[in-house]
Design an enzyme around this catalytic site. Structure first.
Site, PDB file in Angstrom:
ATOM      1  N   GLU A 127       0.792  -1.204   0.378  1.00  0.00           N
ATOM      2  CA  GLU A 127       0.214  -0.216  -0.380  1.00  0.00           C
ATOM      3  C   GLU A 127       0.582   1.002  -0.128  1.00  0.00           C
ATOM      4  OE1 GLU A 127      -4.121  -1.852   2.381  1.00  0.00           O
ATOM      5  OE2 GLU A 127      -2.340  -0.081   2.905  1.00  0.00           O
ATOM      6  N   PRO A 128       0.404   2.709  -0.838  1.00  0.00           N
ATOM      7  CA  PRO A 128       1.040   3.453  -0.290  1.00  0.00           C
ATOM      8  C   PRO A 128       1.437   3.873   1.398  1.00  0.00           C
ATOM      9  CG  PRO A 128      -1.305   3.926  -1.558  1.00  0.00           C
ATOM     10  CD  PRO A 128      -0.922   2.657  -1.047  1.00  0.00           C
ATOM     11  N   GLY A 131       4.329   0.704   3.233  1.00  0.00           N
ATOM     12  CA  GLY A 131       5.730  -0.049   2.737  1.00  0.00           C
ATOM     13  C   GLY A 131       5.374  -1.384   3.348  1.00  0.00           C
ATOM     14  N   ILE A 157       1.852  -2.614  -7.900  1.00  0.00           N
ATOM     15  CA  ILE A 157       0.866  -4.142  -7.871  1.00  0.00           C
ATOM     16  C   ILE A 157       1.037  -5.119  -9.137  1.00  0.00           C
ATOM     17  CG2 ILE A 157      -1.385  -6.370  -7.502  1.00  0.00           C
ATOM     18  CD1 ILE A 157      -0.101  -4.524  -4.910  1.00  0.00           C
ATOM     19  N   ARG A 267      36.517  -6.963 -26.330  1.00  0.00           N
ATOM     20  CA  ARG A 267      37.693  -5.571 -26.726  1.00  0.00           C
ATOM     21  C   ARG A 267      37.918  -5.497 -25.745  1.00  0.00           C
ATOM     22  NH1 ARG A 267      37.742  -0.325 -27.911  1.00  0.00           N
ATOM     23  NH2 ARG A 267      37.775   1.065 -26.056  1.00  0.00           N
ATOM     24  N   GLU A 362       9.587  -7.448  -2.527  1.00  0.00           N
ATOM     25  CA  GLU A 362       9.581  -8.591  -1.955  1.00  0.00           C
ATOM     26  C   GLU A 362      10.250  -8.514  -0.024  1.00  0.00           C
ATOM     27  OE1 GLU A 362       7.879 -11.591  -2.847  1.00  0.00           O
ATOM     28  OE2 GLU A 362       7.758 -10.160  -4.752  1.00  0.00           O
ATOM     29  N   THR A 364      12.168  -5.544   1.816  1.00  0.00           N
ATOM     30  CA  THR A 364      13.496  -4.433   1.477  1.00  0.00           C
ATOM     31  C   THR A 364      15.255  -5.510   1.899  1.00  0.00           C
ATOM     32  OG1 THR A 364      13.783  -3.164   3.548  1.00  0.00           O
ATOM     33  CG2 THR A 364      13.069  -2.420   1.782  1.00  0.00           C
ATOM     34  N   SER A 365      16.368  -5.295   1.631  1.00  0.00           N
ATOM     35  CA  SER A 365      17.693  -5.832   2.900  1.00  0.00           C
ATOM     36  C   SER A 365      17.868  -5.546   3.509  1.00  0.00           C
ATOM     37  CB  SER A 365      18.625  -5.464   1.805  1.00  0.00           C
ATOM     38  OG  SER A 365      19.405  -5.770   0.369  1.00  0.00           O
TER      39      SER A 365
END
Length: 380
Positions: A127-128, A131, A157, A267, A362, A364-365
């Site tokens: 949701e906004p 979090g 979503i 390269r 999914e 945060t760290s």
């Protein structure tokens, strides 16, 4: 201990690689530029049994395992995270809760057509204002005659703009407790549900939406499991999916590394391949070692799922390491490419943008570190 893949696992990998090379890869550039995923890929995935790879045959799946699921994710992600992200949001978050906790009628009505690729699913949780605080979600469900009315909003979503149905998490009581949160199956289009497509820097081919929900009616037979308090199902789904998206991150890391290795071979600077300069060679060596470590952590996590022993801290460790590896490897790949690294004709810039999504999405760290710290006995 056996670290080898079975013949079946190898066959799954080859199937996905052939599909990507022969059919999907030619679609990637247009999908990225137009920020639109071709709907027909879901039908193709369903035809090949890839959407139900880890579900039992008696339920319409392919009867394989979580290791196979991670192989599919890794190979799709190697080609395009946009494709892989949409596959993930559909085949796990969108339908796993229905398979796990749905009624027989809900499985027949939603799970089976989704696993066959005839319907597209999504999972509306974030949701906004929320979090990573799931317990604090504000979307609410109020009892009305014959069902429930939903009000609130959802953000970021995946698959929302193209979905045929969404699992929507909503609060059925004001208290901040788990049993006050339930999942509702909302068929689309739905009166009162407005979905706005978002433009993104990463995973552009995967369509993502902002959802405004105003008095959306959900009948009683579309409450997941026809019972309230399915918060534990949400947590279990997220834990297993963290192992899954770690496989997505692994695929991206491999793709960035292979692109950097190829470039280092081709390269020339002062008539010498840049990979033969120690500074570049050491970067590639470190990238290779990090990917190999992430690979075995990912498939250890998948094995734990198949053994029924996955816990949230293990899932957090897997996701943390793999997602951070994808970010660091893809950044180094850009550095190895030099100026070419920010040119769109090379894939490493796209891969890096996509990889950044998974140190945020999914969980945060930082959230993963909190989970691990609690497992170590510390409060954070």
């Amino acid at each position: 201990m056996d670290f080898s893949f079975s013949e079946q696992h190898v066959a799954v990998r080859e199937t996905v690689r052939r599909l990507c090379e022969s059919e999907h890869r030619k679609l990637v550039v247009a999908a990225e530029e137009n920020e639109t995923l071709p709907r027909e890929v879901f039908a193709r995935w369903g035809e090949l049994g890839l959407l139900g790879v880890r579900y039992p045959e008696e339920d319409g799946g392919s009867g394989l395992d979580k290791v196979s699921d991670c192989i599919v994710r890794e190979e799709l992600s190697y080609m395009s995270q946009g494709f892989a992200s949409s596959w993930s949001a559909h085949s796990h978050l969108g339908i796993w809760p229905i398979w796990k906790a749905g009624t027989p009628a809900q499985r027949e009505r939603f799970f089976r057509p989704a696993v066959a690729g005839r319907k597209i699913a999504g999972f509306a949780l974030s949701e906004p204002d929320g979090g990573s605080n799931i317990r604090g979600l504000k979307t609410r469900a109020e009892r009305v005659g014959g069902g429930w009315k939903l009000n609130g909003s959802k953000l970021y979503i995946t698959n929302a703009p193209i979905a045929d149905f969404l699992l929507v998490a909503a609060r059925t009581a004001p208290e901040l407790r788990g049993d006050a949160i339930s999942l509702f199956i909302v068929e689309l289009p739905a009166k009162g549900m407005e979905i706005s497509k978002l433009r993104k820097e990463g995973i552009r081919a995967s369509e993502t939406g902002l959802i405004h929900i105003e008095d959306v009616f959900v009948p009683d037979d579309c409450v997941l499991g026809e019972r309230l308090g399915t918060y534990p199902v949400i947590l279990d789904s997220l834990s297993e999916n963290r192992v899954g998206v770690a496989a997505n991150a692994l695929g991206m890391a491999r793709a960035a590394f292979d692109a950097a290795t190829d470039y280092a071979r081709e390269r020339l600077v002062a008539d010498k391949r840049i990979g033969d300069y120690q500074a570049i060679a050491h970067k590639l060596a470190e990238m290779s070692a990090a990917i190999e470590a992430a690979r075995w952590l990912v498939y250890y996590g998948a094995w734990r799922v198949d053994q029924g022993t996955l816990d949230s801290a293990t899932a957090a460790r897997v996701k943390l390491v793999a997602s951070e590896t994808a970010v660091s490897v893809s950044e180094q790949a850009i550095r190895i490419h030099g100026g070419a690294g920010i040119m769109r004709e090379y894939p490493v810039g796209r891969i890096h943008r996509d990889a950044l999504v998974y140190v945020i999405g999914e969980g945060t760290s930082e959230v993963q570190k909190n989970i691990i710290a609690r497992d170590l006995g510390f409060r954070s």
